[in-house]
Enzyme design. Structure first.
Site, PDB file in Angstrom:
ATOM      1  N   ASN A 121      -0.707   1.992   5.492  1.00  0.00           N
ATOM      2  CA  ASN A 121       0.331   2.498   4.585  1.00  0.00           C
ATOM      3  C   ASN A 121      -0.170   2.779   3.172  1.00  0.00           C
ATOM      4  OD1 ASN A 121       1.863   0.034   6.368  1.00  0.00           O
ATOM      5  ND2 ASN A 121       2.609   2.124   6.587  1.00  0.00           N
TER       6      ASN A 121
ATOM      7  N   ILE B 163       1.035   4.415  -2.000  1.00  0.00           N
ATOM      8  CA  ILE B 163       1.626   3.442  -1.085  1.00  0.00           C
ATOM      9  C   ILE B 163       2.863   4.039  -0.426  1.00  0.00           C
ATOM     10  CG2 ILE B 163       2.579   1.102  -0.878  1.00  0.00           C
ATOM     11  CD1 ILE B 163       1.220   0.635  -3.727  1.00  0.00           C
ATOM     12  N   CYS B 164       2.925   3.946   0.880  1.00  0.00           N
ATOM     13  CA  CYS B 164       4.111   4.388   1.612  1.00  0.00           C
ATOM     14  C   CYS B 164       5.024   3.176   1.799  1.00  0.00           C
ATOM     15  CB  CYS B 164       3.725   4.976   2.964  1.00  0.00           C
ATOM     16  SG  CYS B 164       5.124   5.662   3.867  1.00  0.00           S
ATOM     17  N   LEU B 165       6.070   3.115   0.988  1.00  0.00           N
ATOM     18  CA  LEU B 165       6.958   1.954   0.978  1.00  0.00           C
ATOM     19  C   LEU B 165       8.346   2.408   0.552  1.00  0.00           C
ATOM     20  CD1 LEU B 165       7.014  -1.192   1.220  1.00  0.00           C
ATOM     21  CD2 LEU B 165       6.521  -1.254  -1.235  1.00  0.00           C
TER      22      LEU B 165
END
Length: 197
Positions: free
Chosen positions: A78, A85-87
């Protein structure tokens, strides 16, 4: 300005009672540009590592989420090679889950959890995600290698020191560890609960 008052409170809270394995401070005394460190979580491939992040606070904060990026390379499904950041917490609705009641401390704690528990169903790095799903032992090995190479080059002896000189030293120490040129994808970092000493 609402952002200024809010950030002063948040920075004070981060200095007085930082989350486990996390430290955060202003860069160059600017409330809209922060630096943070997350310590690799015990029992994760990132154990013993120190991961540096940069945080930009937008003008419309807290109505817009902060922009957070890893400076230290990390091998994670992620987190991409640029440190993005993939969040959900870092995105606006409807695709994201950011709310004005959240804060920088919450975001850093969530990133710490993401380091320990990647989400392979919403990856930024497809190859790493597939490795995590179908060959976890190899993923763990690669993550440990990156951790040792990029996050353990420098040791910080007083990670939670609150005096200004220590914070400045911390920043300089992490510049060396995080200032590497990335030729491979960068991954996400995990938070480490430090043992009481």
């Amino acid at each position: 300005m609402q952002r200024s008052a809010r950030m002063k409170k948040e920075i004070q809270m981060l200095q007085q009672s930082p989350p486990h394995g996390i430290s955060c401070w202003c860069k160059d005394d600017k409330i809209d540009h922060l630096e943070a460190q997350i310590f690799g979580g015990s029992g994760t491939p990132f154990e013993g590592g120190i991961y540096k992040l940069e945080i930009q606070i937008p003008d419309r904060y807290p109505f817009e989420p902060p922009k957070v990026r890893f400076i230290t390379p990390i091998y994670h499904p992620n987190i991409d090679s640029g440190g993005r950041i993939c969040l959900d917490t870092l995105k606006m609705p409807p695709k994201g889950a950011w709310k004005p009641c959240l804060n920088v401390s919450t975001v850093l704690t969530t990133i710490q959890l993401l380091m320990a528990e990647p989400n392979p169903e919403d990856p930024l790095m497809t190859d790493i995600s597939n490795e995590f799903k179908y060959n976890k032992a190899q993923y763990i090995q690669h993550a440990k290698e990156w951790n040792e190479k990029y996050a353990m080059e420098q040791k910080v002896t007083k990670p939670f020191a609150t005096t200004e000189p220590e914070n400045e030293k911390k920043s300089k120490v992490m510049e060396t560890a995080g200032g590497v040129k990335r030729t491979q994808p960068m991954a996400d970092v995990t938070n480490k609960k430090l043992k009481d000493s």
